[in-house]
Design an enzyme around this catalytic site. Structure first.
Site, PDB file in Angstrom:
ATOM      1  CB  SER A  88      17.498  13.323  12.546  1.00  0.00           C
ATOM      2  OG  SER A  88      18.583  12.779  13.275  1.00  0.00           O
ATOM      3  CG  ASP A  89      15.763   6.874  11.556  1.00  0.00           C
ATOM      4  OD1 ASP A  89      16.469   6.422  12.484  1.00  0.00           O
ATOM      5  OD2 ASP A  89      14.997   6.152  10.892  1.00  0.00           O
ATOM      6  CG  PHE A  90      20.422   6.793  14.892  1.00  0.00           C
ATOM      7  CD1 PHE A  90      19.265   7.257  15.505  1.00  0.00           C
ATOM      8  CD2 PHE A  90      21.486   6.418  15.702  1.00  0.00           C
ATOM      9  CE1 PHE A  90      19.172   7.336  16.893  1.00  0.00           C
ATOM     10  CE2 PHE A  90      21.389   6.495  17.090  1.00  0.00           C
ATOM     11  CZ  PHE A  90      20.240   6.954  17.673  1.00  0.00           C
TER      12      PHE A  90
END
Lengths: 51, 663
Positions: free
Chosen positions: B265-267
């Site tokens: 995931s992106d953060f």
């Protein structure tokens, strides 16, 4: 100098997305090759017929 | 289990076999602990909203929260602490407090302007080498979203408006990173082409547009670079969060393209437990807001998640870690060779500058001059212009300021010229002092630009702090005046007719001071080309008067929907299809030189239509006074309804001595 354009390359240079086959397809027709030093400056052209 | 008998330690097995055996040996608790990063969960959405309201930016957000970027080790299984470093413009925030410094490189948009795969390789080589030296496992880059608009806050982390240029350069970067046994992570998958409301926005895009433009660089990364990982985006796609969208995460990426890596995931872009894992997302970062013990066990219990899916996520990530020997390599951080890597940054930087205008051959400047005045606002004259804000920011090992860099270069040229600097206040209150300095100097270098930032798009395509007025007023003072632009994005230039010479150097990073002087005094001849067209006016853009395209409208679901209804017409495709001239009349691919080139003997050989490779040959001759580089470009007009007039399909850069020609 030489630049090779391979229709089988991963960027599908000759193809467009085809909705009926759900794949990149190279359609028959006259393709124009533009050669130059920017998108708006391509004084050299040639035609490739795909059948 | 003893170390010697653990089956996954058998290096004669394939990486995938080792990964499968390791996951077989794990307890459910261990598996869940490995699905996510170790940071404490915070409310990033509320924090971002609060900061936006107070006018603060991403850098201030980052300073407030201590982002952690690792998955803890499991010693009894020999699983190392997994260390994840941000890219894509150098080794950014990594696992460590404080984050270790690294070579601050030019921004990715600048690298694209090089139109040179060797430069892209050198760029990736620096990043991969430093990631490995710092003992990190993952480098979150390259970024290959497209420059759909020239106001998007993160364009500096992406290459271009053209998907082929983006893809082919990114492949070179990713291969060079992975040659150091570091996992490269292409991002942000996919259509995270804007920052506006990135946690909420939904992108509506036709399938052929998605395939031919926005997915293309990702497809090239899978097939040509064998990239190990992708990062899924924050935004929604067709109403579904990118982290939950099976069509892109699994059907296209794995089933069609054969991707064997994993998806992080992106953060904080993970928005659910079972739906994300089921769709094909494999690793949540930086915390366990969703893939925590309670959620994963509950989903297994109610059968919305299968244990096979949990295993699959881990096997995918461990396969890439085994592939690069990351289980077999002890943590042993070393020291970066700052001067050697800085020299590469300087070489790359000087090859990516685009000479946009040079009336009467004003550039290069003669170093045998009396006095040079550097004039501009603080961000562009006082310190090296390091680049965009946000999580990609590299803590530099050193920097070269404009004044110091110019003095170094002039000294190397045995020049006795004096260099002075006037810092123009951001409110232009001392413009009279700047005007006076410009009058008195033999040569005036006006430095201006734009530093964009992650997390926000620009309100418009103008430089900030009234720099257009600053340039407009100072350009008429001294005829020997050149403009140096240090941009994260193409900007508007309402003063362009008054400027005799304009050099776009982008946000250069640590070597800014040297690079700009190298170019101004002709130590290096500019050879960069425009990677993303400069609009003449914002009225000429695809979003002018079209809020449904950008920034999107609420169509009833509460969140903004951006419709990519321009279809294939972005960048030069837009300008050419619409019959609009970009600034200078030369958009994508354009760039001047201190020499001149002639192109002759062009021939196109197509022995079997498109069924066999087509060969384009041409002779490029350097017809001017100094050595220089030119980029031969091949575009194709595809005879299918709805296709724009031209698409870039090939390019090649060549460097020629004066009077010589390529064969």
């Amino acid at each position: 100098m030489t630049i090779t354009i391979d229709a089988a390359a991963t960027h599908h240079p000759f193809s467009a997305w085809d909705y009926s086959t759900r794949a990149f397809v190279t359609k028959p027709g006259e393709y124009t090759v533009h050669v130059g030093t920017s998108a708006d400056s391509t004084p050299h052209t040639a035609t490739i017929t795909v059948w | 289990m003893s170390e010697s008998t653990a089956a996954w330690r058998d290096t004669s097995l394939t990486p995938r076999e080792r990964a499968e055996k390791l996951v077989e040996a794990m307890t459910l608790g261990q598996k869940i602990a490995q699905l996510h990063g170790a940071m404490e969960t915070i409310d990033i959405y509320a924090l971002s909203a609060q900061l936006a309201e107070s006018g603060a930016d991403m850098d201030q957000l980052a300073a407030q929260i201590r982002v952690e970027r690792h998955v803890p080790a499991i010693d009894e299984l020999g699983i190392p602490r997994f260390r994840v470093t941000n890219g894509p413009v150098g080794v950014g925030m990594g696992d460590g407090t404080p984050s270790p410094p690294a070579t601050s490189l030019p921004m990715t948009i600048g690298l694209a302007a090089g139109f040179d795969l060797d430069l892209a390789h050198a760029y990736g080589d620096i990043i991969g080498s430093e990631t490995a030296t710092l003992g990190q496992h993952v480098l979150e880059g390259p970024g290959v979203c497209l420059h759909r608009t020239t106001i998007a806050g993160r364009n500096f982390e992406y290459f271009s408006e053209d998907p082929y240029l983006s893809g082919v350069m990114a492949v070179a970067v990713a291969k060079a990173i992975q040659a150091h046994n570091v996992i490269a992570m292409g991002k942000h998958y996919v259509v995270n082409d804007q920052e506006y409301e990135r946690f909420r926005v939904s992108v509506e895009v036709d399938e052929h547009v998605l395939r031919e433009l926005y997915l293309l660089p990702f497809e090239m990364l899978v097939k040509d670079a064998k990239i190990a990982a992708f990062m899924s985006a924050y935004n929604r796609i067709r109403g579904v969060y990118a982290t939950e969208y099976r069509h892109t995460l699994t059907d296209i990426l794995r089933t069609e393209w054969g991707f064997e890596g994993y998806i992080q995931s992106d953060f904080w872009s993970c928005r659910s437990a079972a739906p994300s894992l089921n769709a094909g997302m494999d690793h949540e970062m930086p915390d366990a807001k969703w893939l925590n013990e309670a959620n994963v066990r509950a989903a297994l219990q109610d059968a919305s998640l299968e244990i096979k899916t949990v295993n699959r996520a881990l096997v995918r990530r461990y396969t890439q870690m085994f592939r690069f020997g990351q289980f077999d390599r002890p943590y042993d951080p070393g020291e970066i060779d700052a001067p050697a890597h800085g020299a590469v940054a300087r070489a790359i930087g000087s090859q990516i500058a685009v000479l946009l205008k040079n009336d009467d051959g004003l550039l290069p400047l003669n170093h045998d001059t009396g006095s040079v005045a550097i004039i501009g606002q603080s961000a562009f004259v006082d310190e090296a212009c390091l680049g965009g804000g946000g999580s990609s920011k590299v803590t530099p090992l050193y920097t070269v300021r404009p004044l110091d860099g110019m003095q170094d270069v002039l000294r190397d040229l045995d020049s006795a010229a004096s260099v002075t600097k006037v810092t123009v206040e951001d409110d232009l209150s001392n413009l009279d002092a700047a005007r006076k300095a410009a009058t008195q100097a033999d040569v005036v270098v006006l430095m201006a630009g734009l530093v964009a930032t992650e997390g926000a798009d620009q309100p418009d395509a103008n430089m900030l702090n009234d720099q257009n007025r600053m340039l407009d007023e100072l350009l008429s003072v001294n005829p020997a005046t050149v403009v140096v632009l240090k941009d994260s994005n193409p900007v508007l230039m309402p003063w362009i007719d008054k400027a005799r010479a304009v050099l776009e150097v982008w946000n250069q990073g640590a070597e800014d001071g040297h690079v700009v002087a190298d170019l101004l005094f002709g130590v290096v001849n500019p050879s960069g080309k425009v990677p993303t067209s400069y609009p003449r006016s914002e009225d000429d853009t695809l979003y002018a008067g079209r809020p449904e395209r950008y920034p999107g409208t609420d169509e009833g679901d509460g969140y903004p929907v951006m419709r990519y209804s321009e279809g294939l017409e972005i960048g030069y495709r837009w300008f050419q299809a619409q019959g609009i001239e970009p600034l200078f009349g030369f958009g994508f691919g354009f760039g001047l030189s201190y020499t001149t080139f002639g192109i002759t003997d062009v021939s196109v050989d197509a022995p079997d239509g498109a069924r066999a490779p087509v060969t384009v040959t041409a002779r490029v001759a350097n017809t001017g006074p100094v050595a220089g580089g030119e980029v031969l470009q091949v575009y194709l007009g595809v005879p299918v309804p709805g296709q724009p007039p031209k698409r870039l399909v090939g390019f090649r850069k060549t460097f020629l001595e004066p009077g010589s020609r390529s064969w």
